[in-house]
Design an enzyme around this catalytic site. Structure first.
Site, PDB file in Angstrom:
ATOM      1  CG  HIS A 229      69.932  90.394  23.639  1.00 38.72           C
ATOM      2  ND1 HIS A 229      70.049  89.119  23.126  1.00 38.72           N
ATOM      3  CD2 HIS A 229      69.069  91.043  22.816  1.00 38.72           C
ATOM      4  CE1 HIS A 229      69.302  89.001  22.052  1.00 38.72           C
ATOM      5  NE2 HIS A 229      68.694  90.153  21.833  1.00 38.72           N
ATOM      6  CE  LYS A 231      65.526  88.599  24.312  1.00 40.10           C
ATOM      7  NZ  LYS A 231      66.728  88.539  23.470  1.00 40.10           N
ATOM      8  CG  ASP A 236      57.582  81.607  44.786  1.00 38.05           C
ATOM      9  OD1 ASP A 236      57.671  82.825  45.036  1.00 38.05           O
ATOM     10  OD2 ASP A 236      56.499  81.014  44.690  1.00 38.05           O
ATOM     11  CG  HIS A 417      63.904  86.245  17.622  1.00 36.60           C
ATOM     12  ND1 HIS A 417      63.807  86.244  19.006  1.00 36.60           N
ATOM     13  CD2 HIS A 417      64.606  87.353  17.305  1.00 36.60           C
ATOM     14  CE1 HIS A 417      64.416  87.308  19.490  1.00 36.60           C
ATOM     15  NE2 HIS A 417      64.918  88.001  18.490  1.00 36.60           N
ATOM     16  CE  LYS A 419      67.615  85.268  20.681  1.00 33.42           C
ATOM     17  NZ  LYS A 419      67.655  85.904  19.418  1.00 33.42           N
ATOM     18  CG  ASP A 424      77.976  64.853  19.011  1.00 35.61           C
ATOM     19  OD1 ASP A 424      78.010  65.180  17.813  1.00 35.61           O
ATOM     20  OD2 ASP A 424      78.996  64.738  19.712  1.00 35.61           O
TER      21      ASP A 424
END
Length: 499
Positions: A229, A231, A236, A417, A419, A424
Site C-alpha cells: 500500500h 506510495k 537520484d 483520504h 493519513k 502536540d
C-alpha cells in the site's frame, strides 16, 4: 459385460466422493489446529475453529486466503539477494534499523519515543515541503521525475490508465529515453484494472516494471490478502515523496461524488531520502529478485551515526525525521507499536486524520489512556464512502470511541483520504498508513515521522482548516441512521479484521 464395467466405474466414483469429503474434514481439523497456534487474537482463533469444524467446505478456503497475518518469503528474498549483493543489503539495514547503541538514550521528544520503539534511526538536516491535495502532489512529482539525472524509483498501490496516469507514464518514458534508470513497482491487486497496454508501453520504452506479487512460489500461493500500500517516489537518492496519493484522475477530483479529493504528501530533501530509498529497495528485491546497482547509499549527516567531531552536530539539530516502515513480514506488530508510541507521547494534543476507522483493541485502549491524561484527542474521517464495508464498520467504532469521550469528526467538503497524525507541537506523521486493521496487520506501509517546528506549524494550519470543514458525528447517543444502515454496520464489523 458392458453392464459390469459401467457398474464398476460407478462404484469407483462412489468411493472417491466420500474419500474426498473425509479429506476435506481432515484438512479442516488440521487447519483448526493451525489457527489455534497462528491466528493473531484468541477471539479470531475461536471463530475460525468453530467455522472450520461446523462449515468446513466454506471455511477451509476462506481460512487459507484471509486468516494469514504473516507474509512469508519477504525476509528470505532479502537474505537471498544479500548473498550476492551484501553491500546493498547492509546499506538497507543500516538505513532502516538502528543498533541498540545508536538509539536515543532519553525519551524527552515524541520523535525519540517513536524511533526507539520502531528501532529506526533518526536523521537531521532534512528539508520538508507539505504537498496538499492532488495538484500540488502531481505537479511536484512530475517535475522531480523530469529533473532526474541518474535514476527514478516509483512505487504505487494504484495506477490508472487515465489522463494523469498517461502523464505519469510519459514522464517515466521520457527519462528512460534520456538514459536515466527508471524502475516502477505496482501492487497487482490495487492495479487489477490497469491495462496490459499501459504496462507494455512502459517496458518497451525501457522502464523496469514489476508487480509486487505476493503469491510468488508455491508456499505463497494463497497470499492474496496482503497488499503493498506504499506510495513513494525517489529521485537520484536526493529527493523523495511519501504520502497518501496514488496515480489516478480521482485524486484530482475527477469523480463528482468524491470531489474535491482531500489528501496529503510530503517532499523530502536530505538524508532521510536514503531511508525511503531503502524501503523501495527491499520491495524491489522481493518483486524482481535483483539489486539496485545505480542506487546512491553515500552517507551524509545522520543524527547519532556520524563523527561526533563534526561541527555541524554541535548546533541545534533541525529537520529531524525518521522513516517508519511496517508490514506483515515484521516479526513484531510494528504498526501498532508506531501508533501506540505516538499516542502515548502526546501531552496536550493528538489529532488523527484517516480515511478508514477500524482500529483494534490496542489502539482504542491507547486513545482512552490519552483522553484520560487530558489530551485533546480528535479523529477526522470522511463523510463520503469509497469502500462501503470499511465505511459502515466505522460507525460502530464511532460509538465505541464516544463511550470513552473521544470525538470523531466527519469531513464534509469532499473525500478525505489523508493519513496524518499531529502530536502536540513537536511531531507529525504523514504517509500511507490508515487507522484500520488492514494497515495495522495486512499491508506494507510507510510513514514519515517529522520533528521540524516550521513544518509542524504548516500541518497544524492544514488540520485546523480540515476540522473547520467537518462536523462531529459521535456526540449523540441517538441512532441517526435508518435500521438497514445499522444492520449493515453490524455486518461490516464482523469483517473488520480483514478490512
Amino acid at each position: 459385460m458392458t453392464y459390469l464395467l459401467e457398474y464398476s466405474d460407478y462404484g469407483s466414483a462412489g468411493l472417491l466422493i466420500p474419500a474426498g469429503l473425509v479429506l476435506i474434514h481432515l484438512c479442516a481439523l488440521l487447519s483448526a489446529f493451525h489457527s489455534l497456534q497462528h491466528v493473531r487474537t484468541s477471539q479470531a482463533a475461536v471463530a475460525w475453529v468453530v467455522g472450520l469444524v461446523t462449515l468446513p467446505y466454506l471455511a477451509l478456503p476462506l481460512y487459507w486466503v484471509f486468516a494469514r497475518n504473516r507474509f512469508e518469503g519477504y525476509r528470505e528474498a532479502i537474505r537471498d539477494i544479500g548473498k550476492e549483493h551484501d553491500q546493498s543489503v547492509t546499506s538497507i539495514r543500516r538505513e532502516l534499523f538502528s543498533e541498540p547503541c545508536n538509539q536515543p538514550r532519553t525519551f524527552q521528544s515524541p520523535l525519540a519515543q517513536v524511533a526507539t520503539v520502531m528501532g529506526t534511526p533518526v536523521s537531521q538536516g532534512n528539508k520538508y515541503r507539505l504537498l496538499i491535495d492532488g495538484i500540488a502532489f502531481f505537479d511536484t512529482m512530475l517535475w522531480q521525475i523530469q529533473s532526474a539525472k541518474r535514476y527514478v524509483y516509483a512505487s504505487f498501490y494504484i495506477i490508472r490508465d487515465d489522463q494523469i496516469g498517461k502523464r505519469f507514464a510519459d514522464a517515466l518514458i521520457e527519462r528512460a529515453n534520456a538514459g536515466v534508470t527508471v524502475r516502477l513497482l505496482y501492487d497487482e491487486v490495487g492495479c487489477i484494472r490497469l491495462s496490459n497496454r499501459y504496462l507494455r508501453r512502459l517496458t518497451e520504452a525501457g522502464v523496469d516494471v514489476h508487480s509486487f506479487n505476493t503469491r510468488q512460489g508455491w508456499v505463497n500461493r494463497f497470499q492474496v490478502n496482503f497488499r503493498n500500500h506504499r506510495k513513494m517516489i525517489v529521485v537520484d537518492g536526493r529527493v523523495s515523496i511519501v504520502g497518501g496519493l496514488n496515480v489516478g484522475d480521482e485524486y484530482l477530483g475527477a469523480i463528482p461524488s468524491m470531489s474535491p479529493w482531500r489528501d496529503t504528501s510530503v517532499q523530502i530533501e536530505g538524508s532521510l531520502t536514503r531511508k525511503v530509498q531503502a524501503v523501495f529497495a527491499g520491495d524491489y528485491y522481493w518483486a524482481a529478485r535483483a539489486d539496485l546497482p545505480e542506487a546512491d547509499w553515500q552517507r551524509k549527516t545522520d543524527c547519532g551515526t556520524t563523527d561526533s567531531n563534526d561541527p555541524s552536530l554541535q548546533e541545534e539539530p533541525s529537520g529531524l525525521g525518521a522513516v517508519c516502515t511496517t508490514g506483515p513480514a515484521d516479526e513484531r506488530p510494528r504498526t501498532s507499536m508506531m501508533f501506540s508510541a505516538a499516542i502515548g507521547a502526546a501531552k496536550e494534543r493528538l489529532w488523527i486524520s484517516t480515511p478508514y476507522l477500524v482500529p483494534d483493541d490496542a489502539m482504542i485502549v491507547a486513545l482512552a489512556m490519552a483522553k484520560a491524561r487530558g489530551v485533546d484527542v480528535r479523529l477526522l474521517i470522511p463523510s463520503v464512502a469509497d469502500l462501503w464495508a470499511v465505511y459502515l464498520a466505522g460507525f460502530y467504532y464511532e460509538r465505541k470511541l464516544a463511550e470513552i469521550g473521544v470525538p470523531v469528526f466527519r469531513f464534509t467538503n469532499g473525500m478525505l483520504h489523508q493519513k496524518c497524525v499531529l502530536v502536540d507541537d513537536s511531531l507529525t506523521l504523514i504517509g500511507s498508513t490508515n487507522f484500520d486493521n488492514r494497515s495495522l496487520h495486512l499491508n506494507f506501509e510507510v510513514m514519515v515521522a517529522i520533528e521540524d517546528r516550521a513544518f509542524i506549524c504548516e500541518v497544524e494550519k492544514m488540520l485546523d482548516r480540515d476540522f473547520a470543514n467537518a462536523k462531529r458525528s459521535n456526540g449523540s447517543n441517538r441512532p441517526l441512521r435508518p435500521w438497514f444502515a445499522r444492520a449493515g454496520t453490524a455486518l461490516a464489523r464482523l469483517f473488520s479484521p480483514v478490512l
